[in-house]
Each structure stands twice: as C-alpha cells, then as structure tokens.
Design a protein around this motif. Sequence first.
Motif, short mmCIF file in Angstrom:
data_model
loop_
_atom_site.label_atom_id
_atom_site.label_comp_id
_atom_site.label_asym_id
_atom_site.label_seq_id
_atom_site.Cartn_x
_atom_site.Cartn_y
_atom_site.Cartn_z
N GLU A 93 -2.44 7.74 5.43
CA GLU A 93 -3.36 7.03 6.47
C GLU A 93 -4.58 6.65 5.47
O GLU A 93 -5.16 5.42 5.79
CB GLU A 93 -3.90 7.76 7.62
CG GLU A 93 -4.83 6.95 8.56
CD GLU A 93 -5.08 7.64 9.75
OE1 GLU A 93 -4.42 7.43 10.82
OE2 GLU A 93 -6.02 8.64 9.93
N ALA A 94 -5.22 7.56 4.94
CA ALA A 94 -6.38 7.36 4.05
C ALA A 94 -6.13 6.23 3.24
O ALA A 94 -7.02 5.07 3.04
CB ALA A 94 -6.85 8.24 3.29
N THR A 95 -5.01 6.12 2.43
CA THR A 95 -4.76 5.19 1.40
C THR A 95 -4.58 3.63 2.09
O THR A 95 -5.11 2.76 1.65
CB THR A 95 -3.51 5.76 0.56
OG1 THR A 95 -3.82 6.79 -0.16
CG2 THR A 95 -2.82 4.41 -0.51
N ALA A 103 0.80 -1.09 0.09
CA ALA A 103 0.07 -0.14 -0.09
C ALA A 103 0.76 1.15 -0.04
O ALA A 103 0.55 2.25 -0.76
CB ALA A 103 -1.02 0.01 1.21
N LYS A 126 -5.69 2.69 5.09
CA LYS A 126 -6.81 2.08 5.54
C LYS A 126 -7.72 1.51 4.55
O LYS A 126 -8.50 0.70 4.91
CB LYS A 126 -7.39 3.36 6.30
CG LYS A 126 -6.93 3.48 7.84
CD LYS A 126 -7.66 4.84 8.51
CE LYS A 126 -7.99 4.39 9.71
NZ LYS A 126 -8.77 5.44 10.56
N GLN A 127 -7.69 2.25 3.37
CA GLN A 127 -8.59 1.64 2.23
C GLN A 127 -8.18 0.38 1.76
O GLN A 127 -8.90 -0.44 1.40
CB GLN A 127 -8.44 2.77 1.08
CG GLN A 127 -9.46 2.65 -0.21
CD GLN A 127 -9.25 3.41 -1.12
OE1 GLN A 127 -8.27 4.31 -1.37
NE2 GLN A 127 -10.29 3.43 -1.91
N ARG A 128 -6.83 0.32 1.72
CA ARG A 128 -6.04 -0.97 0.95
C ARG A 128 -5.98 -2.12 2.19
O ARG A 128 -6.02 -3.16 1.85
CB ARG A 128 -4.86 -0.85 0.70
CG ARG A 128 -5.11 0.18 -0.83
CD ARG A 128 -3.86 0.84 -1.36
NE ARG A 128 -4.14 1.40 -2.69
CZ ARG A 128 -4.16 0.72 -4.18
NH1 ARG A 128 -4.10 -0.69 -3.95
NH2 ARG A 128 -4.54 1.16 -4.90
N ARG A 141 -4.49 12.55 5.50
CA ARG A 141 -5.38 12.61 4.14
C ARG A 141 -4.80 11.71 3.21
O ARG A 141 -5.35 11.30 2.14
CB ARG A 141 -5.66 13.87 3.95
CG ARG A 141 -6.49 14.75 4.97
CD ARG A 141 -6.80 16.04 4.38
NE ARG A 141 -7.58 16.62 5.35
CZ ARG A 141 -7.81 17.98 5.21
NH1 ARG A 141 -7.49 18.82 4.14
NH2 ARG A 141 -8.52 18.51 6.05
N PRO A 167 -8.06 -2.61 5.70
CA PRO A 167 -9.01 -2.16 6.62
C PRO A 167 -8.73 -2.34 8.05
O PRO A 167 -9.08 -1.77 8.79
CB PRO A 167 -10.28 -2.89 6.28
CG PRO A 167 -9.96 -3.48 4.81
CD PRO A 167 -8.43 -3.42 4.74
#
Length: 75
Positions: A59-61, A10, A63-65, A56, A67
Amino acid sequence: MIEREKVETALNVIRPALQRDGGDVQLVEITDEGIVKVKLMGACGTCPMSILTLKRGIEATLKQRVPEIVSVESV
C-alpha cells in the motif's frame, strides 16, 4: 479513474522482493472509490506478517507512485 497500467507498473517495483520470499501479488480490481484489491499469493498468502506486507509495503509503495489510491485491500 485510476489506470490499471499505473498500478501494475507500481506493483512490478515491489514484486521482486515478494518473489524472493516465495510470494507474489496479483491485481484483482480497482474500484471507482480508489480502492485497489489484490490477492497475496504463495508464501505471502499464508504468512502471519502478510498484513504488514500489505499495508507498509504494498500500500505504501502504491500510494507513493499512484497518489489517487485511497487504500489497498487483500481479497
């Protein structure tokens, strides 16, 4: 337990954008609580916008990849 390989994969997705701006990110640790600790390097380590990049972007990337991640922290 979160697999280190999943997190590294990720991070490799967002690493080119960081490198274009003269920075990078290094995975330091994954805790049993699901906290990913990273080190912001190069321009990212001293940038006043690094907290936005961390939360943004990184962390966002992640958490998306992956979970299972609870949060991402800079060390």
